[in-house]
Scaffold this motif. Structure first.
Motif, mmCIF file in Angstrom:
data_model
loop_
_atom_site.group_PDB
_atom_site.id
_atom_site.type_symbol
_atom_site.label_atom_id
_atom_site.label_comp_id
_atom_site.label_asym_id
_atom_site.label_seq_id
_atom_site.Cartn_x
_atom_site.Cartn_y
_atom_site.Cartn_z
ATOM 1 N N ILE A 77 0.837 -1.201 0.000
ATOM 2 C CA ILE A 77 0.000 0.000 0.000
ATOM 3 C C ILE A 77 0.870 1.248 0.000
ATOM 4 N N ILE B 190 -5.125 -6.002 -0.665
ATOM 5 C CA ILE B 190 -5.832 -6.022 0.624
ATOM 6 C C ILE B 190 -6.870 -7.133 0.640
ATOM 7 N N GLY C 268 -5.261 0.341 5.007
ATOM 8 C CA GLY C 268 -5.236 1.433 4.036
ATOM 9 C C GLY C 268 -4.721 2.721 4.627
ATOM 10 N N ALA D 22 -7.065 5.898 -0.103
ATOM 11 C CA ALA D 22 -6.493 4.604 0.276
ATOM 12 C C ALA D 22 -7.302 3.952 1.393
ATOM 13 N N THR D 23 -7.770 4.748 2.343
ATOM 14 C CA THR D 23 -8.579 4.210 3.452
ATOM 15 C C THR D 23 -9.902 3.659 2.932
ATOM 16 N N THR E 8 -10.500 2.702 -0.126
ATOM 17 C CA THR E 8 -10.167 1.519 -0.930
ATOM 18 C C THR E 8 -9.962 0.304 -0.042
ATOM 19 N N GLY E 9 -9.294 0.516 1.100
ATOM 20 C CA GLY E 9 -9.100 -0.585 2.047
ATOM 21 C C GLY E 9 -10.410 -1.136 2.561
#
Length: 409
Positions: free
Chosen positions: A30, A296, A336, A383-384, A386-387
């Motif tokens: 990541i 992930i 993320g 990113a968070t 997406t996680g």
């Protein structure tokens, strides 16, 4: 972890600690992905800003010009024969903008417009001794024009001063004619108007052609040389939003009945190159984000299989499906978030290192170093999210496990 921490936090952090190797690998992936996104996005934004700045410091955002003279039909006939009309395109003469003072006042009323100034442009010959060079003379009102074209920033000698008897010239023209500040230069136009002017400044725009041909004089001086008493050949404009120049130009053309050219239309090749470059970077960033999401998802899917018995025991002890779902969604969010924070720092550091090491041949910077806080915030948020999205499928699978089957398995 405090005893008051929510159940989902306790279990999610325990799962991440127990699978340290997997956690480390996915966070590294990541971080690399986010670092690439930050590096490329910030570099693209800096390069675009640098290209646009270099382009627009030597020209206006919008230029209003007189409309072109239309072709006129020419009918040739004799007593016996009548021929079809021939469309003959007229020579585009140098003309003044009708009622330009009214147009300037009207343009200033637009909220998108920041600066407006009239200019006169004409061709001439620069003479010194036996040498002569073809030049373009631009007559300006320095107080406003220098806010549109930052000519004083490019002076290599002299001062940005323009009285009716002074001229500012390019470095190549000065070199070819052997001119220095305070030297005299004779200017002759096609209408046989001649003026002897004093060089008050020499500039370097970083373009050899511009430095050979471009010269600047006071507006009244150019009006005299072009035989346009009180007239102007263009109106230069700047706007607040550079990339809205096209739409503003259309509005001004419709309101004034004049031709309005934006910097986007006059630099179409540069603009299309920037657009293609931005599209390619966005495509790369999309694939990087997808690879992070699949990473992930794959790690958490393996975790569900490895910990199916533990999940079954938790369900048998009364843990709800919603809590199990929350455990894995929280893991995805933490992976993320933590990976994005590390990646944002790595990407910013890599961009700074690249900025310091890669320089132009003259030692100048290739692009200004700039990492917008908004970019970092959006990247970490992306990113968070997406996680969380990547963890949703493994989380649903975990919440649907039958406790009896999971414990027996």
């Amino acid at each position: 972890m405090s005893r008051w921490a929510p159940f989902e936090w306790i279990v999610a952090l325990r799962f991440l600690r127990q699978g340290r190797a997997q956690t480390l690998f996915i966070m590294t992936g990541i971080a690399i992905g986010v670092g690439v996104i930050v590096f490329m996005s910030a570099m693209l934004a800096s390069l675009q800003a640098n290209f646009v700045t270099r382009t627009l410091t030597a020209q206006a955002h919008i230029q209003i010009l007189p409309p072109e003279e239309l072709p006129r039909p020419l009918r040739v006939s004799t007593a016996a024969v009548v021929q079809a009309p021939v469309i003959q395109r007229p020579v585009q003469r140098q003309r003044s903008i009708d009622q330009w003072q009214t147009i300037v006042s009207e343009v200033k009323s637009y909220s998108e417009v920041t600066n407006v100034t009239p200019t006169v442009s004409t061709s001439a010959l620069a003479l010194r001794g036996d040498a002569s060079r073809s030049i373009t003379i631009t007559g300006i009102e320095p107080a406003v024009y220098f806010r549109i074209v930052r000519l004083p920033d490019y002076l290599v000698s002299g001062e940005p001063r323009l009285s009716t008897e002074e001229i500012i010239i390019g470095s190549e023209l000065a070199r070819e004619l052997g001119l220095s500040v305070a030297d005299k230069l004779s200017i002759t136009t096609a209408g046989n108007t001649t003026r002897r002017l004093t060089v008050s400044g020499i500039f370097d725009l970083g373009n050899k052609g511009a430095n050979q041909r471009s010269t600047f004089v006071a507006l009244r001086t150019a009006q005299t040389l072009a035989n346009l008493a009180g007239g102007v050949t263009s109106i230069d404009i700047t706007v607040r939003d550079l990339f809205a120049a096209d739409s503003v130009a259309v509005q001004l053309a419709a309101a004034t009945g004049m031709q309005a050219d934006s910097w986007i239309s006059t630099n179409a090749q540069l603009f299309s190159t920037l657009s293609a470059q931005e599209m390619s970077f966005v495509t790369i960033e999309l694939f990087v984000a997808l690879s992070v999401a699949f990473g992930i998802a794959s790690v958490l899917s393996v975790t569900v299989i490895q910990r199916s018995q533990e999940i079954g025991i938790l369900r048998a002890m009364g843990t709800s499906k919603r809590q199990v779902l929350g455990v894995f969604l929280l893991q995805g969010a933490l992976l993320g978030l933590l990976g994005a924070l590390v990646g944002a720092a790595v990407g910013s550091g890599a961009l700074k290192l690249f900025h310091d090491l890669v320089r132009l041949p003259d030692g100048g910077e290739l692009f200004p170093f700039s990492v917008e806080p908004v970019l970092l915030l959006l990247t970490v948020l992306l990113a968070t999210v997406t996680g969380v999205l990547a963890a949703s499928v493994p989380a649903l699978n975990a919440s649907r496990l039958d406790p009896v089957v999971a414990i027996r398995g």
